[in-house]
Design an enzyme around this catalytic site. Structure first.
Site, PDB file in Angstrom:
ATOM      1  N   SER A 143      70.669  11.919  63.183  1.00  0.00           N
ATOM      2  CA  SER A 143      70.120  10.571  63.023  1.00  0.00           C
ATOM      3  C   SER A 143      71.223   9.646  62.528  1.00  0.00           C
ATOM      4  O   SER A 143      72.111  10.072  61.778  1.00  0.00           O
ATOM      5  CB  SER A 143      68.991  10.571  61.988  1.00  0.00           C
ATOM      6  OG  SER A 143      68.599   9.233  61.693  1.00  0.00           O
ATOM      7  N   TYR A 157      66.067  12.676  53.501  1.00  0.00           N
ATOM      8  CA  TYR A 157      66.073  12.883  54.963  1.00  0.00           C
ATOM      9  C   TYR A 157      67.471  12.617  55.509  1.00  0.00           C
ATOM     10  O   TYR A 157      68.005  13.397  56.306  1.00  0.00           O
ATOM     11  CB  TYR A 157      65.043  11.959  55.608  1.00  0.00           C
ATOM     12  CG  TYR A 157      65.188  11.817  57.111  1.00  0.00           C
ATOM     13  CD1 TYR A 157      64.686  12.796  57.974  1.00  0.00           C
ATOM     14  CD2 TYR A 157      65.812  10.704  57.680  1.00  0.00           C
ATOM     15  CE1 TYR A 157      64.822  12.666  59.358  1.00  0.00           C
ATOM     16  CE2 TYR A 157      65.951  10.567  59.049  1.00  0.00           C
ATOM     17  CZ  TYR A 157      65.450  11.548  59.883  1.00  0.00           C
ATOM     18  OH  TYR A 157      65.585  11.414  61.248  1.00  0.00           O
TER      19      TYR A 157
HETATM   20  P1  NAP Z   1      58.095  12.966  66.712  1.00  0.00           P
HETATM   21  O1  NAP Z   1      57.702  11.989  67.767  1.00  0.00           O
HETATM   22  O2  NAP Z   1      57.382  12.972  65.405  1.00  0.00           O
HETATM   23  O3  NAP Z   1      58.078  14.419  67.350  1.00  0.00           O
HETATM   24  C1  NAP Z   1      58.448  15.499  66.531  1.00  0.00           C
HETATM   25  C2  NAP Z   1      58.352  16.774  67.337  1.00  0.00           C
HETATM   26  O4  NAP Z   1      58.769  17.841  66.491  1.00  0.00           O
HETATM   27  C3  NAP Z   1      56.957  17.104  67.787  1.00  0.00           C
HETATM   28  O5  NAP Z   1      57.060  17.807  69.012  1.00  0.00           O
HETATM   29  C4  NAP Z   1      56.444  18.010  66.668  1.00  0.00           C
HETATM   30  O6  NAP Z   1      55.421  18.901  67.083  1.00  0.00           O
HETATM   31  C5  NAP Z   1      57.713  18.772  66.360  1.00  0.00           C
HETATM   32  N1  NAP Z   1      57.780  19.330  65.027  1.00  0.00           N
HETATM   33  C6  NAP Z   1      57.585  18.698  63.855  1.00  0.00           C
HETATM   34  N2  NAP Z   1      57.758  19.553  62.833  1.00  0.00           N
HETATM   35  C7  NAP Z   1      58.073  20.732  63.378  1.00  0.00           C
HETATM   36  C8  NAP Z   1      58.363  22.008  62.861  1.00  0.00           C
HETATM   37  N3  NAP Z   1      58.353  22.253  61.544  1.00  0.00           N
HETATM   38  N4  NAP Z   1      58.642  23.014  63.726  1.00  0.00           N
HETATM   39  C9  NAP Z   1      58.641  22.788  65.058  1.00  0.00           C
HETATM   40  N5  NAP Z   1      58.363  21.597  65.612  1.00  0.00           N
HETATM   41  C10 NAP Z   1      58.092  20.605  64.773  1.00  0.00           C
HETATM   42  O7  NAP Z   1      59.644  12.771  66.331  1.00  0.00           O
HETATM   43  P2  NAP Z   1      60.880  12.108  67.121  1.00  0.00           P
HETATM   44  O8  NAP Z   1      60.993  10.697  66.679  1.00  0.00           O
HETATM   45  O9  NAP Z   1      60.834  12.442  68.556  1.00  0.00           O
HETATM   46  O10 NAP Z   1      62.078  12.883  66.405  1.00  0.00           O
HETATM   47  C11 NAP Z   1      62.764  13.951  67.022  1.00  0.00           C
HETATM   48  C12 NAP Z   1      64.081  14.133  66.287  1.00  0.00           C
HETATM   49  O11 NAP Z   1      64.818  12.919  66.350  1.00  0.00           O
HETATM   50  C13 NAP Z   1      63.925  14.469  64.802  1.00  0.00           C
HETATM   51  O12 NAP Z   1      64.890  15.421  64.448  1.00  0.00           O
HETATM   52  C14 NAP Z   1      64.207  13.140  64.114  1.00  0.00           C
HETATM   53  O13 NAP Z   1      64.705  13.313  62.821  1.00  0.00           O
HETATM   54  C15 NAP Z   1      65.228  12.554  65.046  1.00  0.00           C
HETATM   55  N6  NAP Z   1      65.351  11.094  64.953  1.00  0.00           N
HETATM   56  C16 NAP Z   1      64.320  10.280  65.302  1.00  0.00           C
HETATM   57  C17 NAP Z   1      64.477   8.916  65.196  1.00  0.00           C
HETATM   58  C18 NAP Z   1      63.395   7.934  65.555  1.00  0.00           C
HETATM   59  O14 NAP Z   1      63.530   6.737  65.228  1.00  0.00           O
HETATM   60  N7  NAP Z   1      62.327   8.346  66.207  1.00  0.00           N
HETATM   61  C19 NAP Z   1      65.684   8.385  64.735  1.00  0.00           C
HETATM   62  C20 NAP Z   1      66.712   9.245  64.395  1.00  0.00           C
HETATM   63  C21 NAP Z   1      66.538  10.613  64.518  1.00  0.00           C
HETATM   64  P3  NAP Z   1      53.833  18.454  67.119  1.00  0.00           P
HETATM   65  O15 NAP Z   1      53.693  17.576  68.322  1.00  0.00           O
HETATM   66  O16 NAP Z   1      53.080  19.709  67.288  1.00  0.00           O
HETATM   67  O17 NAP Z   1      53.590  17.743  65.828  1.00  0.00           O
END
Ligand code: NAP
Length: 248
Positions: A143, A157
């Site tokens: 991130s 985080y």
């Molecule tokens: P998201 O929409 O909340 O999706 C998270 C995914 O991870 C879902 O498939 C969820 O499964 C799964 N998950 C959550 N906890 C888990 C666990 N303990 N074990 C296995 N799977 C798990 O999140 P996202 O925004 O796509 O984020 C994905 C990655 O990008 C993360 O590492 C996050 O830190 C990073 N990121 C995101 C952003 C942003 O702005 N969105 C920015 C920077 C970095 P379920 O569907 O079953 O809940």
């Protein structure tokens, strides 16, 4: 190395789901993990299959070692594993450091750091030429928080993502001579469900105007970078950290 079998952790929603779909279009068969949302995972599996590739979804908490082992075993049933996107990650509610509980920090560390390390371990055991593997490509989803620090939101985080960056740099050098490339993608503010899950459903709308490009990113824009790093087009990249953050 041409596309083969890819494991995407957290592939049911958001960036992971977009990555699974884009990877299928690029020719990868895809195993994905999810934690709770079985219906969302099934929808991604259907999309991968509609693109003509094999797919499987596995319920797994990446913070639980046995779940990680089961997820890799399921992926290998599609064929030899040559790709990993360690994407599963969580945030926590907005808080200052002087308000944290130990439980909160332990959960962030368990999912974002321990989970990512365990997945890297299992990938190397399968892909490394040292272990008889054919090589492969690993992408870690970090991130922009790792370089911004997220003051007043979730410094803990951000610190877990700093650990992910360093893991990527070190692992890349450790296995560069064993047929494995390791790269890191750092998304900025991306419009997914993670913000609401962290108790800030308005976060994207609130912060998008502060991004130099004036908008939040889309999951498919991050996925495109991830799939490029997975594939042959980035064949001389390892230990790279790619910001996909609209200039933030
Ligand atoms: P998201 O929409 O909340 O999706 C998270 C995914 O991870 C879902 O498939 C969820 O499964 C799964 N998950 C959550 N906890 C888990 C666990 N303990 N074990 C296995 N799977 C798990 O999140 P996202 O925004 O796509 O984020 C994905 C990655 O990008 C993360 O590492 C996050 O830190 C990073 N990121 C995101 C952003 C942003 O702005 N969105 C920015 C920077 C970095 P379920 O569907 O079953 O809940």
């Amino acid at each position: 190395m041409p596309p083969g079998v890819l494991l995407v952790t957290g592939g049911s929603r958001g960036i992971g789901a977009a990555t699974a779909r884009a990877a299928a279009e690029a020719g990868w068969s895809v195993a994905l993990t999810y934690r709770d949302d079985e219906a969302a995972a099934a929808a991604v599996v259907a999309d991968v299959e509609a693109a003509g590739r094999a797919a499987v979804a596995v319920r797994a908490d990446v913070a639980v070692e046995g779940d990680v082992l089961a997820a890799f075993a399921a992926a290998e049933r599609l064929g030899p594993l040559t790709g990993l996107v360690a994407n599963a990650g969580v945030v926590a509610p907005r808080a200052r450091v002087d308000e944290y509980t130990a439980e909160r920090v332990q959960r962030l560390l368990a999912v974002n750091v321990l989970g990512t390390v365990l997945c890297c371990r299992e990938a190397v055991r399968r892909m490394s030429t040292r272990h008889g593997g054919a090589g492969g490509s690993v992408v870690l989803v970090s991130s922009a928080a790792s370089r911004l620090g997220s003051p007043g939101e979730y410094v803990d985080y951000a610190a877990t993502k700093g650990a992910v960056d360093t893991l990527g740099l070190g692992l890349a050098r450790e296995v560069a001579g064993e047929g494995i490339r390791v790269n890191v993608v750092r998304p900025g503010i991306v419009d997914t469900g993670i913000h609401a899950a962290g108790g800030q459903p308005d976060r994207v709308a609130r912060l998008a105007p502060t991004v130099p490009m004036g908008r939040a990113g889309r999951a498919d824009e991050v996925a495109a970078a991830v799939v490029w790093l997975l594939g042959e087009g980035s064949g001389y990249c390892t230990g790279s950290v790619l910001d996909v953050a609209g200039g933030r």
